[in-house]
Design an enzyme around this catalytic site. Sequence first.
Site, PDB file in Angstrom:
ATOM      1  N   HIS A 140     -15.963  14.994  40.901  1.00 57.92           N
ATOM      2  CA  HIS A 140     -16.865  14.951  39.755  1.00 57.92           C
ATOM      3  C   HIS A 140     -18.227  14.458  40.206  1.00 57.92           C
ATOM      4  O   HIS A 140     -18.331  13.652  41.121  1.00 57.92           O
ATOM      5  CB  HIS A 140     -16.302  14.042  38.659  1.00 57.92           C
ATOM      6  CG  HIS A 140     -15.237  14.699  37.859  1.00 57.92           C
ATOM      7  ND1 HIS A 140     -15.500  15.705  36.968  1.00 57.92           N
ATOM      8  CD2 HIS A 140     -13.895  14.517  37.829  1.00 57.92           C
ATOM      9  CE1 HIS A 140     -14.372  16.107  36.410  1.00 57.92           C
ATOM     10  NE2 HIS A 140     -13.396  15.403  36.917  1.00 57.92           N
ATOM     11  N   LYS A 178     -16.555  10.489  24.270  1.00 61.15           N
ATOM     12  CA  LYS A 178     -17.823  11.092  23.845  1.00 61.15           C
ATOM     13  C   LYS A 178     -17.717  11.603  22.417  1.00 61.15           C
ATOM     14  O   LYS A 178     -18.679  11.583  21.658  1.00 61.15           O
ATOM     15  CB  LYS A 178     -18.197  12.233  24.799  1.00 61.15           C
ATOM     16  CG  LYS A 178     -19.545  12.888  24.480  1.00 61.15           C
ATOM     17  CD  LYS A 178     -20.027  13.726  25.638  1.00 61.15           C
ATOM     18  CE  LYS A 178     -19.184  14.961  25.815  1.00 61.15           C
ATOM     19  NZ  LYS A 178     -19.436  15.977  24.767  1.00 61.15           N
TER      20      LYS A 178
END
EC number: 4.1.1.31
Length: 927
Positions: free
Chosen positions: A151, A584
Amino acid sequence: MTTNRDDKDLPLRDDIRLLGRLLGDAVRDQEGEATFDLVEQTRQAAVRFAREGRAEDRARLHALLDTLPPATMLSVVRAFAYFLQLANIAEDTHRARRRRSHEAMGSPPREGTLAFALDAVRAAIGNDAVARERLQQFFAEALIAPVLTAHPTEVQRQSTQVAMQQVADLLERRDRMVLTAEEQAESDIALQRQVLTLWHTRLVRGERLRVIDEVKNGIGYYRSTFFTEVPRLYANTAALLHERFPGADFPLGTFLRVGSWIGGDRDGNPFVTADILRDTLRLQAAAAFDFYLEEVHALGGMLSISRTLHSITPELDALAANSPDKSVQRLDEPYRRALSGVYARLVATMRRLELPPPTRAALGEGVPYAEAVELRADLQVVRDALVRTQLPLLASGRLQRLLTAVEVFGFHLAPLDLRQNADVHEQVVAELLAQAGVCANYLALTEEARVALLAAELAGTRPVYSPHLVYSEDVQRELDIVFAARAMRERYGHSALPHYIISKCDGVSDLLEVALMLKEAGLATGGAAPSLGLDIIPLFETISDLQRAGTTMSAAFALPIYRALVQSRGDVQEVMLGYSDSNKDGGFLTSGWELYQAELALMTVFTSAGVKLRFFHGRGGSVGRGGGPSYDAILAQPSGAVSGQIRLTEQGEVIASKYATPDVGRRNLELLVAATLEATLTDHENQADKAVTFHPVMDRLSALAFRAYRALVYETPGFTQYFRESTPLAEIATLNIGSRPASRKPSDRIEDLRAIPWVFAWAQCRCMLPGWYGFGTAVAQWLQETPDGLPVLQRMATRWPFFRTLLSNVDMVLAKSDLRVASRYSELVSDDALRGQIFGAIEAEWQRTREALRLITGEEQLLADNPLLARSIANRFPYMDPLNHLQIALLKRHRDLLAAGGNVDEHVRRGIHLTINGIAAGLRNSG
């Protein structure tokens, strides 16, 4: 004379001073006295400002830094960025030093060690015979798997990591050995040389990483740590078990495996293709074989036993006789000849697998191994011969560790996960069905109609794919992946590609679509005896998906074809839970609570269906992405959720911080095993009446936090503008730190932004909003509704690991945030009214959250119960302030230039990237 923590930490301070002095010498020698003086003045002003917060010290930073020419500014940025990297090394070295000191003094086992976990299990069970039986069952069936992912938050280049590792090795050598004056001088020069090399090593990449570069970086951790430390952990586990249960037989199985997504995860990454998959597996296999060849060669050098002096077994005699090694010098050395034969067979296997040839040739031709179990059988012959002829000491150590390595790593090195988004799968299946004349418009069907159609196709035997038809480019690319997967499994073994993960899974059709794709590639079969070659793993990652997870899996198990496919996988179903996107979506408090409740719901469904459940936790490095200490996180799971099996992602910069060095790597692997053992075999959650008294409180806190978080992030007009202007989000997207785009779709919406840059950007401006926002409002409003409720929250903090860990993570994030710094970033927002509104809301919520934490814990200071982290922050954070200050100045210059229509200033762009690197290093878990 008493010994306090300051005395214990003196070696750490000495190391930091030493490394800081060497870095300063490099700056003075290479950049000049004026630059060195500027760095030193900046350091002093930053330290004073961090300690006292005086306006004159902030003004001093402005005066020193704001008008610097670009080249000098870059030197200052590099100096502070490298200092933070070196401070991290000193901290890691000190942790290892303290651990060795505790062990040398014979201190009681500490939490997080296997010794502590085994003693906790014995104490909890209270009967050694029962404890032995349960431990035997645990290790026979356990699966503990950290999974490396690529990532875009790992900002260090591999060249920098290698150089840093050499600094760490030199520090450790100084610490472990009593050096003569000459050796001390040599060590000083070696450190000085390494720091000087670092100063001239480029911190940031000139080009964006390719996927294959990420693959190579990931394999580097196997070479540096996993090849040696995983077998060592197995050996240590066996020794601890036999020490506590003398004479008991503990077949350990392969309870610990290190997996990977790198090269198989194509969710949002168009650069992961069938060719990349093939290259990934070839590189992984080559690394495994290189290690085996080195170890076999070393063992041949060690086992110089002559048959004229010692007896051998018939099996070893036969293995030696089959060896191509016919040297007269070794005719009486059967172990060496046998191992030469093993070496020759390994080389022949590499040739069969089309791997690069080894640097050391075999002594003759060998017959290729068909699979790793044959290699292990030959090595077992060597081991058995030593044991049966009264040389068990020679059978342990290197030979036993190699046997373990072969069993764990096989010919494939790491089980590689495939992953893709459910939206992509439905497009593939829609085109397959349309081209085959089965369904002209699959996408228009309801969920029920899709499930019925897919179930019928899976139950049958006819293919819907044809090599004679032409498919769209996107669909063909996906089909190429699954066809390549089948070929690679045949080449390297089924363990090479055991899992297929479905991102954004929200219904049964998402599971069946993947099953159909696998069926077309020959990785699943229908008919009378349906079977599945890979585990199909749903990933539930939004709040709504988590809330429906139990219902989704219940409906899947109720479908005869899917239940039959699961049965073919041994009645084991893995479910992945997404921490990043749920955070999120709904904020950290609601995310954590919905994840917990999803686990409870799934456990109920699986028990009813008679299917064994294994959870795969998609955690990031930061609290905003499910991070925090792994040991605490595992013990905070609901009772019964672990049950000896757990997988969890290791992402971004966390991989380097946990596994770059053997000592630190082994410690972190041991933490995972110890936590899994405790979570499985002790009443770590102390259930009592939590479901009755604590869960309703969390329901309400979650609802209040969700409302507060969504109101700010998704319902406040202009919030997206504030976020993009007050953080270096756009600049992070241009930093060459990963192969994956920052957004799933080409839009400015928060919904489409990947969770990683969302969290990373908030960390850079020292706000850390995803790790705490909403908690303060939730607690304040709940206490208004429940005036006598504070004692309940305090009991939750002391008696419930889930809530205690949540509070600990909030404590950590608040301590790592700095709203004085964040306020300076808010000044980058062009709309004054918007800036005042949103930063005002953020600041007020931070204060509410800090007060809520104080009320519940009773602690006036942050990190009161975590002095190690408090010390770390005190050591490092003053040196981050100049980087933040310079980043703000550089961002303003960069954006003003772009707004005026000018070209990008390379010095400015590079300076921004260097500050991102340095701040990430200082925070350590920022993405």
